[in-house]
Design a protein around this motif. Structure first.
Motif, PDB file in Angstrom:
ATOM      1  N   UNK A 134      30.170  41.431  46.103  1.00 27.12           N
ATOM      2  CA  UNK A 134      29.551  40.332  45.348  1.00 27.12           C
ATOM      3  C   UNK A 134      28.715  40.851  44.184  1.00 27.12           C
ATOM      4  N   UNK A 135      27.956  41.888  44.419  1.00 25.64           N
ATOM      5  CA  UNK A 135      27.150  42.502  43.364  1.00 25.64           C
ATOM      6  C   UNK A 135      27.334  44.015  43.438  1.00 25.64           C
ATOM      7  N   UNK A 136      28.147  44.546  42.560  1.00 28.15           N
ATOM      8  CA  UNK A 136      28.404  45.974  42.569  1.00 28.15           C
ATOM      9  C   UNK A 136      27.109  46.751  42.350  1.00 28.15           C
ATOM     10  N   UNK A 137      26.735  47.666  43.259  1.00 22.19           N
ATOM     11  CA  UNK A 137      25.441  48.338  43.154  1.00 22.19           C
ATOM     12  C   UNK A 137      25.463  49.592  42.290  1.00 22.19           C
ATOM     13  N   UNK A 138      26.618  49.937  41.744  1.00 13.56           N
ATOM     14  CA  UNK A 138      26.693  51.109  40.879  1.00 13.56           C
ATOM     15  C   UNK A 138      26.781  50.644  39.430  1.00 13.56           C
ATOM     16  N   UNK A 139      27.223  51.495  38.558  1.00 14.77           N
ATOM     17  CA  UNK A 139      27.337  51.134  37.149  1.00 14.77           C
ATOM     18  C   UNK A 139      28.361  50.017  36.969  1.00 14.77           C
ATOM     19  N   UNK A 140      28.162  49.189  35.937  1.00 17.98           N
ATOM     20  CA  UNK A 140      29.085  48.094  35.666  1.00 17.98           C
ATOM     21  C   UNK A 140      30.470  48.616  35.316  1.00 17.98           C
ATOM     22  N   UNK A 141      30.533  49.666  34.509  1.00 17.69           N
ATOM     23  CA  UNK A 141      31.808  50.272  34.136  1.00 17.69           C
ATOM     24  C   UNK A 141      31.737  51.783  34.339  1.00 17.69           C
ATOM     25  N   UNK A 142      32.903  52.372  34.556  1.00 18.38           N
ATOM     26  CA  UNK A 142      33.017  53.827  34.642  1.00 18.38           C
ATOM     27  C   UNK A 142      33.972  54.310  33.563  1.00 18.38           C
ATOM     28  N   UNK A 188      37.901  38.306  55.547  1.00 18.06           N
ATOM     29  CA  UNK A 188      38.569  39.279  56.404  1.00 18.06           C
ATOM     30  C   UNK A 188      38.972  40.526  55.639  1.00 18.06           C
ATOM     31  N   UNK A 189      39.242  40.365  54.362  1.00 15.20           N
ATOM     32  CA  UNK A 189      39.676  41.505  53.560  1.00 15.20           C
ATOM     33  C   UNK A 189      38.462  42.299  53.086  1.00 15.20           C
ATOM     34  N   UNK A 190      38.360  43.538  53.535  1.00 16.02           N
ATOM     35  CA  UNK A 190      37.271  44.402  53.082  1.00 16.02           C
ATOM     36  C   UNK A 190      37.515  44.799  51.639  1.00 16.02           C
ATOM     37  N   UNK A 191      36.493  44.777  50.814  1.00 18.27           N
ATOM     38  CA  UNK A 191      36.684  45.140  49.412  1.00 18.27           C
ATOM     39  C   UNK A 191      36.989  46.621  49.263  1.00 18.27           C
ATOM     40  N   UNK A 192      37.814  46.932  48.291  1.00 18.83           N
ATOM     41  CA  UNK A 192      38.102  48.328  47.978  1.00 18.83           C
ATOM     42  C   UNK A 192      37.440  48.671  46.657  1.00 18.83           C
ATOM     43  N   UNK A 193      37.071  49.921  46.521  1.00 14.88           N
ATOM     44  CA  UNK A 193      36.591  50.378  45.223  1.00 14.88           C
ATOM     45  C   UNK A 193      35.136  50.144  44.922  1.00 14.88           C
ATOM     46  N   UNK A 210      38.659  54.896  28.211  1.00 13.31           N
ATOM     47  CA  UNK A 210      38.885  53.663  28.968  1.00 13.31           C
ATOM     48  C   UNK A 210      37.658  53.380  29.816  1.00 13.31           C
ATOM     49  N   UNK A 211      37.195  52.143  29.785  1.00 14.02           N
ATOM     50  CA  UNK A 211      36.099  51.721  30.662  1.00 14.02           C
ATOM     51  C   UNK A 211      36.679  50.857  31.781  1.00 14.02           C
ATOM     52  N   UNK A 212      36.598  51.366  32.995  1.00 14.49           N
ATOM     53  CA  UNK A 212      37.047  50.606  34.161  1.00 14.49           C
ATOM     54  C   UNK A 212      35.912  49.696  34.597  1.00 14.49           C
ATOM     55  N   UNK A 213      36.098  48.389  34.475  1.00 18.59           N
ATOM     56  CA  UNK A 213      35.027  47.411  34.730  1.00 18.59           C
ATOM     57  C   UNK A 213      35.001  47.083  36.228  1.00 18.59           C
ATOM     58  N   UNK A 214      34.286  47.910  36.990  1.00 24.65           N
ATOM     59  CA  UNK A 214      34.305  47.766  38.447  1.00 24.65           C
ATOM     60  C   UNK A 214      33.622  46.481  38.913  1.00 24.65           C
ATOM     61  N   UNK A 215      32.623  46.008  38.185  1.00 27.72           N
ATOM     62  CA  UNK A 215      31.973  44.755  38.580  1.00 27.72           C
ATOM     63  C   UNK A 215      32.937  43.588  38.435  1.00 27.72           C
ATOM     64  N   UNK A 216      33.657  43.524  37.325  1.00 23.63           N
ATOM     65  CA  UNK A 216      34.620  42.440  37.129  1.00 23.63           C
ATOM     66  C   UNK A 216      35.756  42.523  38.137  1.00 23.63           C
ATOM     67  N   UNK A 217      36.226  43.715  38.453  1.00 26.74           N
ATOM     68  CA  UNK A 217      37.389  43.833  39.330  1.00 26.74           C
ATOM     69  C   UNK A 217      37.060  43.418  40.756  1.00 26.74           C
ATOM     70  N   UNK A 218      35.787  43.486  41.138  1.00 26.40           N
ATOM     71  CA  UNK A 218      35.384  43.037  42.470  1.00 26.40           C
ATOM     72  C   UNK A 218      35.399  41.515  42.612  1.00 26.40           C
ATOM     73  N   UNK A 219      35.516  40.812  41.486  1.00 24.21           N
ATOM     74  CA  UNK A 219      35.567  39.346  41.532  1.00 24.21           C
ATOM     75  C   UNK A 219      36.863  38.816  40.912  1.00 24.21           C
ATOM     76  N   UNK A 220      37.897  39.577  41.005  1.00 24.74           N
ATOM     77  CA  UNK A 220      39.200  39.143  40.491  1.00 24.74           C
ATOM     78  C   UNK A 220      39.746  38.051  41.409  1.00 24.74           C
ATOM     79  N   UNK A 221      39.943  36.869  40.839  1.00 27.03           N
ATOM     80  CA  UNK A 221      40.367  35.713  41.645  1.00 27.03           C
ATOM     81  C   UNK A 221      41.781  35.856  42.181  1.00 27.03           C
TER      82      UNK A 221
END
Length: 405
Positions: free
Chosen positions: A274-282, A328-333, A303-314
């Motif tokens: 829900x709230x990525x606790x690391x950097x927004x992008x890597x 039930x699905x554990x988040x990855x990444x 390339x900036x991998x937007x890990x915060x956005x990818x955790x909320x991909x609908x």
């Protein structure tokens, strides 16, 4: 705003001041990132003249997984200001060998050794300081404390140096060359002492280790410690604070966990999604011509991998903006992908799990203080935004609970 449990010591006061800085709610940014993802999962940025090279931003879950997980096509560049290399700037076999040297305390088994002897007693001691009041600020009194104590003890820094350690592990002016110089001055005498008398901690582990058949140099020690000290505390402060914020802002979810402790691990996982606790992008750089989500990129593309956005991909998570402990699905990444996955992820999860269980055991009828402003998660800030390097986290959680009879 409360905060009764902190001693009046300079670096702790600076930490409190830092946590209490005003900010905006991050949620509108998630809506904007979702719109960017739907419009174009990989977007090419056009930097201002002279500000740097063109960069692609990857917003989708599949795209981030590809960029973060494939070390044959993508590499991780290190911070340009560092004079000492760390695991973050190593790749391939060098990274594997150096990471393995210090991995043992942070494995599932290694963390299990710390959980009963260090993490559980420490978190109970913190609750002892405010439980009789029936009110607290869970950030200032609780979640901003135990991560610093835990990583300090694991590394092998004495408790008498805890205040200075906070200033190094959570530098309010961000990680920069000045911070690096200061932390080296602090660490070198302790490195030398560990060589003379190695103990059962990370400093002792490094003192007894070898690379290519030789003892570690001061520079080798610093490669590890300059990463472990800041990363070992701030991510868990953010993750724990956001976990309690998610539960308290959604009291029906807190009640589900209270009734069924089997949901504690899911509550931890959901907080991290829900709230990525690391950097927004890597940041990554392509090692060859490559295609991401149908977008062709030449070799040496940033390339900036937007890990915060990818955790909320609908397309991956139903109702992704909702905090839901029944997923039930554990988040990855949430701690990264591939060889650079966070070394301390098991430790962070253990601290969050213990903190939640202890709070449920000892703070009955835990709830937000209705007289305080509604809490919200602030966005991360860092060099790209002109900020101070803080992570996305709630900065205050005034709560009420039933004190012991």
């Amino acid at each position: 705003m409360r905060g009764h449990g902190l001693e009046h010591v300079s670096n702790r006061d600076r930490l409190v001041e830092h946590l209490q800085k005003p900010g905006e709610d991050i949620e509108p940014r998630y809506a904007r990132w979702a719109e960017e993802r739907r419009r174009c999962p990989v977007a090419k940025t056009s930097p201002a003249e002279g500000s740097g090279p063109e960069t692609y931003v990857v917003y989708s879950n599949a795209g981030v997984r590809q960029v973060m997980g494939d070390d044959r096509c993508f590499t991780k560049p290190g911070p340009s200001w560092r004079t000492t290399r760390t695991l973050l700037s190593m790749n391939g076999e060098e990274h594997r060998v150096h990471r393995a040297l210090v991995a043992d305390p942070f494995t599932v088994q290694g963390v299990a050794r710390f959980e009963k002897t260090l993490i559980v007693p420490l978190i109970h001691d913190l609750v002892d300081k405010f439980v009789s009041r029936g009110e607290a600020d869970l950030v200032l009194d609780f979640t901003s404390h135990y991560p610093f104590h835990v990583i300090r003890r694991i590394i092998g820094i004495d408790e008498s140096e805890h205040d200075e350690f906070i200033g190094l592990a959570f530098p309010v002016n961000g990680l920069n060359r000045g911070w690096e110089d200061h932390i080296k001055e602090f660490l070198l005498p302790r490195i030398h002492a560990a060589r003379a008398n190695p103990k059962d901690d990370v400093l002792g582990l490094l003192a007894r280790s070898e690379l290519d058949g030789r003892p570690l140099t001061d520079e080798d020690f610093l490669e590890y410690l300059l990463l472990l000290i800041p990363a070992g505390a701030d991510t868990t402060v953010a993750g724990s604070s956001n976990m309690f914020a998610g539960l308290l802002l959604h009291p029906e979810q807190l009640e589900l966990v209270r009734r069924d402790r089997g949901l504690v691990n899911r509550a931890v996982n959901e907080a991290l999604r829900w709230q990525n606790p690391a950097a927004t992008t890597f940041l990554r750089r392509s090692l060859c011509p490559v295609e991401v989500e149908g977008v062709a990129m030449p070799e040496n593309t940033l390339i900036r991998a937007h890990v915060s956005a990818h955790n909320r991909d609908e397309t991956v998570y139903a109702e992704p903006d909702r905090y839901d402990v029944t997923r039930e699905r554990a988040p990855a990444g949430v701690f990264g992908y591939g060889p650079h996955i966070c070394l301390g992820m098991h430790l962070a999860r253990a601290e969050m799990r213990v903190a939640l269980n202890v709070a449920l055991d000892r703070l009955p009828h835990l709830r937000l203080d209705p007289s305080a402003p509604r809490p919200f998660v602030r966005p991360a800030s860092g060099p790209d935004t002109g900020g101070d390097g803080s992570l996305a986290a709630v900065n205050s959680l005034p709560v009420l609970f039933d004190p012991p009879a």
